[in-house]
Design a protein around this motif. Structure first.
Motif, PDB file in Angstrom:
ATOM      1  N   ARG A 153       0.849  -1.208  -0.020  1.00 16.51           N
ATOM      2  CA  ARG A 153      -0.062  -0.040   0.078  1.00 16.51           C
ATOM      3  C   ARG A 153       0.863   1.231  -0.297  1.00 16.51           C
ATOM      4  O   ARG A 153       0.276   2.425   0.139  1.00 16.51           O
ATOM      5  CB  ARG A 153      -0.919  -0.018   1.525  1.00 16.51           C
ATOM      6  CG  ARG A 153      -2.259  -0.522   1.016  1.00 16.51           C
ATOM      7  CD  ARG A 153      -2.304  -2.217   0.976  1.00 16.51           C
ATOM      8  NE  ARG A 153      -3.406  -2.591   0.835  1.00 16.51           N
ATOM      9  CZ  ARG A 153      -3.859  -4.245   0.791  1.00 16.51           C
ATOM     10  NH1 ARG A 153      -2.832  -4.939   1.427  1.00 16.51           N
ATOM     11  NH2 ARG A 153      -4.985  -4.720   0.533  1.00 16.51           N
ATOM     12  N   THR A 154       2.273   1.249  -0.231  1.00 15.29           N
ATOM     13  CA  THR A 154       3.033   2.443  -0.212  1.00 15.29           C
ATOM     14  C   THR A 154       3.302   2.951  -1.755  1.00 15.29           C
ATOM     15  O   THR A 154       4.057   4.007  -1.720  1.00 15.29           O
ATOM     16  CB  THR A 154       4.078   2.115   0.634  1.00 15.29           C
ATOM     17  OG1 THR A 154       4.930   1.092  -0.144  1.00 15.29           O
ATOM     18  CG2 THR A 154       4.033   1.743   1.919  1.00 15.29           C
ATOM     19  N   ALA A 155       2.970   1.971  -2.698  1.00 14.07           N
ATOM     20  CA  ALA A 155       3.509   2.663  -3.821  1.00 14.07           C
ATOM     21  C   ALA A 155       2.342   2.376  -5.116  1.00 14.07           C
ATOM     22  O   ALA A 155       2.469   1.447  -5.671  1.00 14.07           O
ATOM     23  CB  ALA A 155       4.787   1.839  -4.371  1.00 14.07           C
ATOM     24  N   PRO A 156       1.468   3.177  -5.127  1.00 15.07           N
ATOM     25  CA  PRO A 156       0.435   3.236  -6.093  1.00 15.07           C
ATOM     26  C   PRO A 156       0.790   2.994  -7.629  1.00 15.07           C
ATOM     27  O   PRO A 156       1.671   3.785  -7.885  1.00 15.07           O
ATOM     28  CB  PRO A 156      -0.376   4.290  -5.783  1.00 15.07           C
ATOM     29  CG  PRO A 156       0.163   5.338  -5.024  1.00 15.07           C
ATOM     30  CD  PRO A 156       1.262   4.343  -4.369  1.00 15.07           C
ATOM     31  N   ASP A 157       0.133   2.568  -8.484  1.00 14.74           N
ATOM     32  CA  ASP A 157       0.344   2.516  -9.888  1.00 14.74           C
ATOM     33  C   ASP A 157      -0.901   2.679 -10.752  1.00 14.74           C
ATOM     34  O   ASP A 157      -1.889   2.810 -10.103  1.00 14.74           O
ATOM     35  CB  ASP A 157       1.053   1.356 -10.365  1.00 14.74           C
ATOM     36  CG  ASP A 157       0.483   0.019 -10.052  1.00 14.74           C
ATOM     37  OD1 ASP A 157      -0.917  -0.012  -9.990  1.00 14.74           O
ATOM     38  OD2 ASP A 157       1.124  -0.904 -10.165  1.00 14.74           O
ATOM     39  N   ILE A 158      -0.972   2.671 -11.969  1.00 13.06           N
ATOM     40  CA  ILE A 158      -2.008   2.857 -12.689  1.00 13.06           C
ATOM     41  C   ILE A 158      -3.216   2.071 -12.707  1.00 13.06           C
ATOM     42  O   ILE A 158      -4.350   2.155 -12.729  1.00 13.06           O
ATOM     43  CB  ILE A 158      -1.348   2.836 -14.277  1.00 13.06           C
ATOM     44  CG1 ILE A 158      -2.630   3.326 -15.270  1.00 13.06           C
ATOM     45  CG2 ILE A 158      -1.157   1.422 -14.629  1.00 13.06           C
ATOM     46  CD1 ILE A 158      -3.007   4.900 -15.070  1.00 13.06           C
ATOM     47  N   MET A 266     -11.621  17.277 -10.792  1.00 15.68           N
ATOM     48  CA  MET A 266     -11.347  16.645 -11.757  1.00 15.68           C
ATOM     49  C   MET A 266      -9.951  16.956 -12.321  1.00 15.68           C
ATOM     50  O   MET A 266      -9.136  15.921 -13.093  1.00 15.68           O
ATOM     51  CB  MET A 266     -12.386  16.982 -12.850  1.00 15.68           C
ATOM     52  CG  MET A 266     -13.553  16.358 -12.711  1.00 15.68           C
ATOM     53  SD  MET A 266     -14.671  16.652 -14.018  1.00 15.68           S
ATOM     54  CE  MET A 266     -16.175  16.226 -13.440  1.00 15.68           C
ATOM     55  N   ILE A 267      -9.431  18.193 -12.062  1.00 11.48           N
ATOM     56  CA  ILE A 267      -7.967  18.624 -12.566  1.00 11.48           C
ATOM     57  C   ILE A 267      -6.816  17.575 -11.786  1.00 11.48           C
ATOM     58  O   ILE A 267      -6.243  17.176 -12.797  1.00 11.48           O
ATOM     59  CB  ILE A 267      -7.814  19.887 -12.353  1.00 11.48           C
ATOM     60  CG1 ILE A 267      -8.776  20.807 -13.355  1.00 11.48           C
ATOM     61  CG2 ILE A 267      -6.201  20.383 -12.744  1.00 11.48           C
ATOM     62  CD1 ILE A 267      -8.512  22.467 -13.273  1.00 11.48           C
ATOM     63  N   PRO A 268      -7.000  17.460 -10.488  1.00  7.58           N
ATOM     64  CA  PRO A 268      -6.173  16.738  -9.806  1.00  7.58           C
ATOM     65  C   PRO A 268      -6.027  15.174 -10.211  1.00  7.58           C
ATOM     66  O   PRO A 268      -5.097  14.625 -10.272  1.00  7.58           O
ATOM     67  CB  PRO A 268      -6.184  16.963  -8.469  1.00  7.58           C
ATOM     68  CG  PRO A 268      -7.426  17.806  -8.148  1.00  7.58           C
ATOM     69  CD  PRO A 268      -7.642  18.397  -9.578  1.00  7.58           C
ATOM     70  N   ASP A 275       0.398  11.026 -13.989  1.00  7.96           N
ATOM     71  CA  ASP A 275       1.744  10.897 -13.577  1.00  7.96           C
ATOM     72  C   ASP A 275       1.692   9.456 -13.085  1.00  7.96           C
ATOM     73  O   ASP A 275       2.708   8.885 -13.360  1.00  7.96           O
ATOM     74  CB  ASP A 275       1.616  11.805 -12.048  1.00  7.96           C
ATOM     75  CG  ASP A 275       2.906  11.603 -11.379  1.00  7.96           C
ATOM     76  OD1 ASP A 275       3.968  11.834 -12.039  1.00  7.96           O
ATOM     77  OD2 ASP A 275       2.804  10.914 -10.325  1.00  7.96           O
ATOM     78  N   VAL A 276       0.631   8.700 -12.592  1.00  5.84           N
ATOM     79  CA  VAL A 276       0.720   7.525 -12.518  1.00  5.84           C
ATOM     80  C   VAL A 276       0.868   6.496 -13.595  1.00  5.84           C
ATOM     81  O   VAL A 276       1.711   5.591 -13.626  1.00  5.84           O
ATOM     82  CB  VAL A 276      -0.523   6.947 -11.385  1.00  5.84           C
ATOM     83  CG1 VAL A 276      -0.509   5.330 -11.302  1.00  5.84           C
ATOM     84  CG2 VAL A 276      -0.754   7.694 -10.510  1.00  5.84           C
ATOM     85  N   PHE A 277       0.365   7.048 -14.797  1.00  3.45           N
ATOM     86  CA  PHE A 277       0.290   6.416 -15.851  1.00  3.45           C
ATOM     87  C   PHE A 277       1.954   6.425 -16.338  1.00  3.45           C
ATOM     88  O   PHE A 277       2.499   5.536 -17.070  1.00  3.45           O
ATOM     89  CB  PHE A 277      -0.408   6.965 -17.043  1.00  3.45           C
ATOM     90  CG  PHE A 277      -0.395   6.045 -18.240  1.00  3.45           C
ATOM     91  CD1 PHE A 277      -0.853   4.979 -18.408  1.00  3.45           C
ATOM     92  CD2 PHE A 277       0.163   6.777 -19.373  1.00  3.45           C
ATOM     93  CE1 PHE A 277      -0.600   4.168 -19.633  1.00  3.45           C
ATOM     94  CE2 PHE A 277       0.321   6.270 -20.642  1.00  3.45           C
ATOM     95  CZ  PHE A 277      -0.190   4.898 -20.915  1.00  3.45           C
ATOM     96  N   GLY A 317       9.862  11.755 -13.495  1.00  6.24           N
ATOM     97  CA  GLY A 317      10.653  12.300 -14.804  1.00  6.24           C
ATOM     98  C   GLY A 317      11.891  12.913 -14.421  1.00  6.24           C
ATOM     99  O   GLY A 317      12.722  13.107 -15.367  1.00  6.24           O
ATOM    100  N   GLU A 318      12.380  13.087 -13.138  1.00  4.29           N
ATOM    101  CA  GLU A 318      13.775  13.772 -12.916  1.00  4.29           C
ATOM    102  C   GLU A 318      14.327  12.883 -11.612  1.00  4.29           C
ATOM    103  O   GLU A 318      13.804  12.547 -10.693  1.00  4.29           O
ATOM    104  CB  GLU A 318      13.479  15.053 -12.402  1.00  4.29           C
ATOM    105  CG  GLU A 318      12.637  15.939 -13.391  1.00  4.29           C
ATOM    106  CD  GLU A 318      12.555  17.356 -12.833  1.00  4.29           C
ATOM    107  OE1 GLU A 318      12.836  17.691 -11.590  1.00  4.29           O
ATOM    108  OE2 GLU A 318      11.976  18.423 -13.403  1.00  4.29           O
TER     109      GLU A 318
END
Length: 486
Positions: A153-158, A266-268, A275-277, A317-318
């Motif tokens: 439960r510490t690293a969510p993904d798509i 909806m924006i976030p 970001d998750v994708f 990305g960085e």
């Protein structure tokens, strides 16, 4: 004869047959359209009033509901601590966290600012109480192992985004149907898993690991946003009646506020999904790179690549990195590492990612027991008895002992050499990798510096004595000594 031929053709392709085919095709499309509309239409069997009443009824948080939440938090915390999936599922089934989230989605869809206010207030209280309860449990409970259920439960993904969104859709659709489908509600409670991330937040705070806490809170936020978004979309699709206010000016104000809040949600949600994708794409390419280029590489001697210790970090990305851990008494050649970096740069998401190589021979302080633990974890599924487990551990400890034997204790050797050879002014050490194009060989090489002005014969004699002593001292006949006069 021509007349007969024309008659035959007219009989085979009668006049107007093209229009008939088009008409039949349109009829077929209409039939499919009607069938799909009847199959997928959920408006006819929707009870709007009962749906709204049931969602609003689940929003309040006091009395019995608060104690149910506390009990479910304790159950989930024990299950996560004991690494018991069944116990965690039980906690998710009795948790009342879903009520305020559905209330937020409903209130935004129908411009009900009062319901939105109550939903937000109860949601905030629920989250705070859940985190505090989990924190106290893990802080006071003596056993605080980092189980796989907690770490998951510490690293969510798509996939977590998709589960939350489609789970929310299924939940609202089931609630909207005349005669609510209870099994769907229970299934969504299990699938979306709102309770375990909050318990993990408390665990992270209790052990002082804010990385765990932030990752788990991120997962909970994803679930909340996308369940509320799914609720909003379904309520809009079903055309629930908007809340009407007697004051037209107030009605317009409420409508604007509800629209603004919906957009802000909806924006976030969109940024989170993107970001998750991107993180999922990054990790997929990183794993492909490791599988295609690192795993096939064969280290000489007893060396091996510890795949289970691979650390892939994505930092939006960085400054991301891929850390590879190797054990063995021989280092990986620089040209091989350069080749890996070139291969890494062929992947779009890995071009700016640092490739970190951790090698046992260059990091003598690396915890050797970590190596044994990793190897045991990777093989324990194959072990059928305690005797086999002990035998595997004995073999690996023996291999580790060989690795330690081949390590050059340079600090001790240099001190002894200076004591034995008074003309020695400098001593260096490195490995030289050679090949006859059939196999690789690693040669330990000592670079020595003698006092300036020594006769060539004495330098030659001392170098030979030093070579013989090093080979005997280190029990390695491959050792070579190179002379470098000042």
């Amino acid at each position: 004869m021509e007349e007969n031929l024309n008659k035959d053709q007219n009989q085979e392709f009668p006049e107007g047959s093209g229009q008939d085919i088009k008409r039949d095709f349109r009829g077929l499309l209409e039939g499919v359209k009607v069938f799909l509309a009847d199959l997928l239409d959920i408006r006819k069997n929707t009870d709007q009033e009962a749906t709204k009443e049931s969602i609003v009824a689940d929003i309040p948080f006091k009395g019995h509901t608060s104690w149910i939440l506390i009990c479910s938090i304790f159950i989930a915390s024990v299950g996560l601590n004991a690494n018991s999936t069944a116990v965690v599922i039980g906690a998710m089934l009795i948790s009342p966290l879903m009520g305020p989230i559905l209330g937020m989605g409903l209130s935004l869809a129908i411009n009900d600012i009062d319901t939105l206010r109550r939903s937000l207030k109860n949601f905030a209280v629920m989250v705070a109480l859940s985190v505090i309860t989990a924190f106290l449990f893990f802080y006071l409970f003596p056993l605080r192992d980092e189980s796989s259920e907690l770490l998951a439960r510490t690293a969510p993904d798509i996939r977590d985004v998709l589960i939350a969104f489609f789970g929310g859709l299924a939940l609202v659709i089931a609630r909207a149907k005349k005669g609510t489908i209870a099994s769907v509600i229970y299934g969504v409670a299990i699938a979306t898993a709102l309770m375990p991330p909050l318990c993990t937040v408390g665990f992270g705070l209790a052990i002082g690991n804010f990385g765990y806490a932030s990752g788990a809170m991120y997962l909970f936020t994803i679930n909340t946003i996308f369940i509320a978004l799914a609720t909003f979309l379904v309520i809009k699709l079903l055309r629930f009646p908007m809340v009407r206010y007697a004051n037209s000016q107030r009605r317009r104000f409420i409508a604007r506020m509800a629209s603004i809040v919906a957009i802000l949600v909806m924006i976030p949600a969109g940024f989170t999904f993107y970001d998750v994708f991107q993180e999922s794409l990054f990790k997929k390419e990183a794993k492909q790179f490791v599988t295609n280029n690192i795993v096939p590489y064969e280290l000489p001697g007893e060396g091996r690549y510890l795949e289970n210790l691979t650390d892939i970090q994505y930092n939006h990305g960085e400054d991301g990195f891929i850390e590879l851990v190797f054990m063995g008494n021989e280092t990986i050649p620089d040209n091989v590492i350069a080749t890996w970096n070139t291969q890494k740069n062929t992947y779009d998401k890995l071009k700016n990612v640092e490739l970190k190589i951790v090698q046992g021979s260059k990091n003598q302080e690396l915890d050797q027991m970590r190596y044994v633990s990793e190897l045991y974890e990777s093989k324990k599924a194959e072990l059928l008895s305690k005797e086999q487990q002990i035998q595997v551990l004995k073999e690996e400890v023996g291999k580790m002992s060989k690795l330690v034997e081949h390590q050059i204790p340079f600090q001790e050797i240099s001190a002894e050499a200076k004591t034995n050879y008074e003309n020695l002014t400098g001593l260096g050490f490195s490995y030289t990798i050679t090949t006859d194009f059939n196999k690789l060989d690693t040669i330990p090489v000592f670079n020595v510096q003698w006092k300036k002005g020594l006769p060539a014969q004495q330098v030659k004699t001392d170098s030979q004595k030093l070579t013989d002593w090093l080979r005997l001292r280190l029990k390695n006949s491959k050792i070579q000594v190179r002379e470098e006069q000042n």
